[in-house]
Design an enzyme around this catalytic site. Sequence first.
Site, PDB file in Angstrom:
ATOM      1  N   ASP A 220      -8.226 -12.098  48.033  1.00  0.00           N
ATOM      2  CA  ASP A 220      -6.912 -11.452  48.079  1.00  0.00           C
ATOM      3  C   ASP A 220      -6.977 -10.145  47.297  1.00  0.00           C
ATOM      4  O   ASP A 220      -7.231 -10.152  46.088  1.00  0.00           O
ATOM      5  CB  ASP A 220      -5.867 -12.396  47.468  1.00  0.00           C
ATOM      6  CG  ASP A 220      -4.448 -11.856  47.582  1.00  0.00           C
ATOM      7  OD1 ASP A 220      -4.267 -10.749  48.129  1.00  0.00           O
ATOM      8  OD2 ASP A 220      -3.519 -12.546  47.118  1.00  0.00           O
TER       9      ASP A 220
ATOM     10  N   ASP B  40      -4.749  -7.720  53.701  1.00  0.00           N
ATOM     11  CA  ASP B  40      -5.326  -7.765  52.358  1.00  0.00           C
ATOM     12  C   ASP B  40      -5.898  -9.117  51.963  1.00  0.00           C
ATOM     13  O   ASP B  40      -6.354  -9.287  50.835  1.00  0.00           O
ATOM     14  CB  ASP B  40      -4.279  -7.331  51.324  1.00  0.00           C
ATOM     15  CG  ASP B  40      -3.009  -8.166  51.407  1.00  0.00           C
ATOM     16  OD1 ASP B  40      -2.782  -8.822  52.439  1.00  0.00           O
ATOM     17  OD2 ASP B  40      -2.234  -8.155  50.431  1.00  0.00           O
ATOM     18  N   GLU B  41      -5.883 -10.087  52.871  1.00  0.00           N
ATOM     19  CA  GLU B  41      -6.395 -11.418  52.543  1.00  0.00           C
ATOM     20  C   GLU B  41      -7.322 -11.909  53.649  1.00  0.00           C
ATOM     21  O   GLU B  41      -7.139 -11.575  54.820  1.00  0.00           O
ATOM     22  CB  GLU B  41      -5.247 -12.424  52.377  1.00  0.00           C
ATOM     23  CG  GLU B  41      -4.232 -12.067  51.310  1.00  0.00           C
ATOM     24  CD  GLU B  41      -3.127 -13.113  51.207  1.00  0.00           C
ATOM     25  OE1 GLU B  41      -3.448 -14.318  51.203  1.00  0.00           O
ATOM     26  OE2 GLU B  41      -1.947 -12.729  51.152  1.00  0.00           O
TER      27      GLU B  41
END
Length: 409
Positions: A8, A104-105
């Site tokens: 993350d 973003d993950e």
Amino acid sequence: MRTILHSDCNGFYASVECLYDPKIRNQPVAVGGDAEKRHGIILAKNEIAKAYHIKTGEAIWQARQKCPELVVVPPHFDRYMRFSRLCRRIYADYTDRIENFGLDEAWLDVSGNDADGEAIAQEIRKRIKDELGITVSIGVSFNKIFAKLGSDYKKPDAVTVISRENYREKVWCLPVEDLLYVGRSTKKKLNQLGVFTIGELAALPLSLLRGNFGKWGDVLHTFSNGYDASPVMYADESSAVKSIGNSTTAIRDLENDEDVKMIFMVLCDSVCRRLREQGAKAGLVSISVRDRELSSFTRQHKLNVPTDITEEILDAAMELFRESYHWSKGIRSLGVSVGELTPSGSPCQLNLMNDERKRERMERLDRSLDSLKRRFGTFCVRPATLMKDTALSGFSPKEEHIIHPVGYF
């Protein structure tokens, strides 16, 4: 034995903006929408801003009450997509099983790798920091759900291992809302049952969960007990589009069906253009509605025949709205999304009640308009209805490229 990582990126949007403007790096920074157009919410914040208890999703004016010196910068989604791709290139050095969860993950399955999961996670964390200038927090576990809990456990720039040996100690004491997909309403219902931690949820009889949550009870039981065995998809699989949607906060409260139809026309145009670009048709239409007091609901409708025709998606959205809303309050924001996507060339059962010649003409018209808009811009040709209030309808969600998280299921 499975070894799953969840990576993350910390304060992703804000971290990227600080790279492009080093002057603000040591200040409280938030990425936000346009307050003048009522898109004024916090999309992301850096660690310094976090110390002021600024929250993602709150209004910019509320954030500035907590932190008057807050620096708010507009979003640049092209930058975020670039850094997302750079992260994935680093992940690809360790596995081909990379499943994105938004920009973003990502989950990574590194089972069978010569190094252990924690060592791989530490190496990825260091490489992203050194090579890209941003930081990640990584969870290491034996399933995807606990790996995600691990990436949230300690931030920023950290690695947390949740193993079969320690998950009862590390996970079961956490608040129940820390579990993936335990939102506000589910938390409230669980609290009413006397459940406040993940461990208390794990201890509930499955029959009780099913009685209160239906099929969702099985998911809660599986997630809390660490039974999740869902695979991490291969990189090419995880890129498949499962749904397409756009939403907007209107510049003023919507007061009648005509206002709503104008907003839905713009949103459906964007959604259907993206559908046609993907070479897909949709079998399901969903709408989301939020009123001026910020109460919200979603509704969905299965279509008789999969379609990419703008007018048909618009008609379905308006039908859902009229069935579900009776104008007790003005409306602040609307959203439209489509799902159950199939390739455009897939065979389908025709509906005898439809005029297929008319549908073919509508399809050709949509594609002709797409061509014009690609060449001359979204506003080169518009329905006359939208010209009644150009301030209300004068936005382009396709060009603004608002990015929504990818669903887990």
